[in-house]
Scaffold this motif. Structure first.
Motif, PDB file in Angstrom:
ATOM      1  N   THR A 181       0.808  -1.225   0.000  1.00 35.33           N
ATOM      2  CA  THR A 181       0.000   0.000   0.000  1.00 35.33           C
ATOM      3  C   THR A 181       0.842   1.277   0.000  1.00 35.33           C
ATOM      4  OG1 THR A 181      -0.116  -0.105   2.416  1.00 35.33           O
ATOM      5  CG2 THR A 181      -1.910  -1.150   1.174  1.00 35.33           C
ATOM      6  N   THR A 182       2.168   1.140  -0.108  1.00 33.49           N
ATOM      7  CA  THR A 182       3.079   2.293  -0.137  1.00 33.49           C
ATOM      8  C   THR A 182       2.807   3.217   1.069  1.00 33.49           C
ATOM      9  OG1 THR A 182       2.888   2.146  -2.533  1.00 33.49           O
ATOM     10  CG2 THR A 182       4.140   3.987  -1.683  1.00 33.49           C
ATOM     11  N   SER A 183       2.891   2.657   2.237  1.00 32.31           N
ATOM     12  CA  SER A 183       2.593   3.374   3.479  1.00 32.31           C
ATOM     13  C   SER A 183       3.842   4.107   3.996  1.00 32.31           C
ATOM     14  CB  SER A 183       2.067   2.382   4.522  1.00 32.31           C
ATOM     15  OG  SER A 183       3.070   1.447   4.849  1.00 32.31           O
ATOM     16  N   TRP A 184       3.792   4.485   5.261  1.00 28.82           N
ATOM     17  CA  TRP A 184       4.890   5.190   5.906  1.00 28.82           C
ATOM     18  C   TRP A 184       6.173   4.367   5.901  1.00 28.82           C
ATOM     19  CZ3 TRP A 184       7.224   2.800   9.973  1.00 28.82           C
ATOM     20  CH2 TRP A 184       6.518   1.749  10.581  1.00 28.82           C
ATOM     21  N   LEU A 185       6.056   3.030   5.860  1.00 26.56           N
ATOM     22  CA  LEU A 185       7.245   2.187   5.858  1.00 26.56           C
ATOM     23  C   LEU A 185       8.056   2.375   4.576  1.00 26.56           C
ATOM     24  CD1 LEU A 185       8.851   0.061   7.386  1.00 26.56           C
ATOM     25  CD2 LEU A 185       7.398  -1.707   6.359  1.00 26.56           C
ATOM     26  N   VAL A 186       7.371   2.566   3.462  1.00 24.49           N
ATOM     27  CA  VAL A 186       8.078   2.811   2.205  1.00 24.49           C
ATOM     28  C   VAL A 186       8.772   4.171   2.236  1.00 24.49           C
ATOM     29  CG1 VAL A 186       7.781   3.040  -0.294  1.00 24.49           C
ATOM     30  CG2 VAL A 186       6.484   1.304   0.966  1.00 24.49           C
ATOM     31  N   ARG A 187       8.119   5.158   2.829  1.00 30.98           N
ATOM     32  CA  ARG A 187       8.760   6.474   2.951  1.00 30.98           C
ATOM     33  C   ARG A 187      10.001   6.409   3.835  1.00 30.98           C
ATOM     34  NH1 ARG A 187       3.244   7.936   3.454  1.00 30.98           N
ATOM     35  NH2 ARG A 187       3.489   8.201   5.729  1.00 30.98           N
ATOM     36  N   LEU A 188       9.938   5.596   4.895  1.00 33.16           N
ATOM     37  CA  LEU A 188      11.110   5.408   5.737  1.00 33.16           C
ATOM     38  C   LEU A 188      12.251   4.750   4.955  1.00 33.16           C
ATOM     39  CD1 LEU A 188      12.453   5.510   8.555  1.00 33.16           C
ATOM     40  CD2 LEU A 188      11.401   3.270   9.007  1.00 33.16           C
ATOM     41  N   VAL A 223      14.905  -1.048   4.525  1.00 34.96           N
ATOM     42  CA  VAL A 223      14.609  -1.418   5.910  1.00 34.96           C
ATOM     43  C   VAL A 223      13.491  -2.443   5.967  1.00 34.96           C
ATOM     44  CG1 VAL A 223      13.817  -0.548   8.141  1.00 34.96           C
ATOM     45  CG2 VAL A 223      15.427   0.801   6.790  1.00 34.96           C
ATOM     46  N   SER A 224      12.476  -2.283   5.158  1.00 33.44           N
ATOM     47  CA  SER A 224      11.361  -3.248   5.138  1.00 33.44           C
ATOM     48  C   SER A 224      11.826  -4.624   4.683  1.00 33.44           C
ATOM     49  CB  SER A 224      10.246  -2.737   4.225  1.00 33.44           C
ATOM     50  OG  SER A 224      10.749  -2.476   2.924  1.00 33.44           O
ATOM     51  N   ASP A 225      12.828  -4.694   3.810  1.00 28.91           N
ATOM     52  CA  ASP A 225      13.373  -6.004   3.413  1.00 28.91           C
ATOM     53  C   ASP A 225      13.953  -6.741   4.613  1.00 28.91           C
ATOM     54  OD1 ASP A 225      12.737  -5.190   0.868  1.00 28.91           O
ATOM     55  OD2 ASP A 225      14.795  -4.667   0.310  1.00 28.91           O
ATOM     56  N   VAL A 226      14.689  -6.011   5.437  1.00 32.22           N
ATOM     57  CA  VAL A 226      15.321  -6.633   6.599  1.00 32.22           C
ATOM     58  C   VAL A 226      14.275  -7.067   7.624  1.00 32.22           C
ATOM     59  CG1 VAL A 226      16.902  -6.211   8.519  1.00 32.22           C
ATOM     60  CG2 VAL A 226      17.445  -5.346   6.231  1.00 32.22           C
TER      61      VAL A 226
END
Length: 357
Positions: free
Chosen positions: A56-63, A211-214
């Motif tokens: 959903t391209t949320s805040w995690l993608v922005r991080l 970061v989301s990959d890890v």
């Protein structure tokens, strides 16, 4: 007077390396307890939450993009050389070889194949689960990103989740899973957690992963370790099958070293009519008493019976041979007798009629 031998530290180390006479009785397989089920459910929920956040391209993608622009490898360049070696602890080849060597020694020492089979099952699950998600989502890494702020999904990549991180969790965590004591399991759990966290953070520092990959790699590896007790029956059946196969091959090898009895392809037998017949091997031979009674009933004397020969061609009895009369005598000529000089050289030289003439 005490005669106990006092072992030095080096001798105690070598004593630990000796093979145990039998499988230790204290080796117990982990069970799927309620605590483990709760941890498994929580980790699975965290795993799905990360996937949804990226989709959903949320805040995690922005991080992810903010840390990528920060470029940690430029902020602390003095760590680059050391972290290049540290990240090797998450690569499949070196870690699998080191862990397999240790577990192979444990398998030999404790007379069990469970450590090696467990490692194989864990790595197989890792390849199937992580590999399928990587290829299914097709996310590109930070160095290959094309659109700022996007999740870079379904673009032909294979970066999500982090394979280095998941592999570090599984390969080093399997040592804690197979520990035989509670204290050893706790110590190895802390060590494996530190190694896997360090490997994941190193990939972010080097810019090879988001970061989301890890985060997803940590979750994927932990899910495999928590689910391993469900595969313990399969591991036990595989170990029993391998041992049974080894025993079967050992028996065949021992049988092959024994000399096989030499048996002729055909065995001559005497029929009831007194004639020889060829009988294939494998059929029961007639008893000698039965053959003798059959010959007596046919009117043959015991002298007419022949002895069986091992050759393929049967031996014929004397009465069945074709009579052949020699043309001349093979005896040498006798000298002249003083009383009968006319018989000199004539004894035994008279021609005999040829058979059939």
């Amino acid at each position: 007077m005490r005669t106990d031998q006092i072992l030095t530290r080096l001798e105690r180390v070598f004593a630990r390396l000796d093979r145990e006479p039998e499988r230790p009785a204290h080796l117990q397989t982990p069970q799927m307890s309620r605590h483990r089920v709760v941890l498994l459910g929580s980790t699975l929920a965290f795993y799905l939450a990360i996937v949804v956040a990226v989709l959903t391209t949320s805040w995690l993608v922005r991080l992810d993009w903010q840390i990528m622009f920060f470029r940690p490898y430029e902020q602390w360049p003095q760590l680059h050389a050391f972290l290049d070696y540290l990240v090797v602890l998450g690569q499949r080849g070196p870690t699998a070889v080191m862990v397999a060597a240790w577990l192979g020694w444990r398998s030999w020492r404790q007379h069990t194949l469970r450590p090696l089979i467990t490692l194989g099952v864990a790595l197989l699950l890792l390849n199937v689960t992580v590999g399928s998600v990587k290829l299914g989502l097709g996310r590109l890494g930070p160095h290959y990103a094309t659109e700022i702020g996007s999740a870079e999904l379904f673009a032909g990549g294979d970066i999500f989740p982090s394979g280095h991180t998941a592999n570090a969790v599984v390969t080093w965590g399997i040592l804690a899973y197979l520990a035989s004591t509670v204290v050893t399991r706790r110590v190895l759990s802390v060590v494996s957690a530190v190694v896997s966290l360090s490997v994941g953070a190193t990939t972010v520092y080097l810019g090879t992963h988001w970061v989301s990959d890890v985060l997803l790699g940590w979750s994927a590896g932990l899910l495999i370790l928590l689910a391993l007790p469900w595969f313990e029956p399969l591991i036990a059946r595989t170990e029993a099958y391998v041992f049974d196969l080894r025993e079967l091959l050992r028996r065949r090898a021992e049988t092959g070293r024994m000399p096989a009895p030499v048996v002729s392809a055909l065995t001559p037998l005497l029929s009831a009519g007194g004639k020889w017949q060829l009988k294939p091997v494998g059929e029961p031979a007639a008893a000698p008493a039965a053959a003798a009674s059959a010959g007596a009933a046919a009117g043959h004397s015991p002298a007419h019976r022949a002895v069986a020969h091992p050759a393929g061609r049967p031996h014929l009895i004397r009465s069945e041979r074709t009579p052949v009369t020699p043309v001349g005598s093979r005896r040498p000529a006798h000298p002249a007798h003083p009383a009968h000089p006319e018989r000199a050289g004539t004894r035994g030289t008279a021609a005999r009629p040829v058979a059939g003439g």
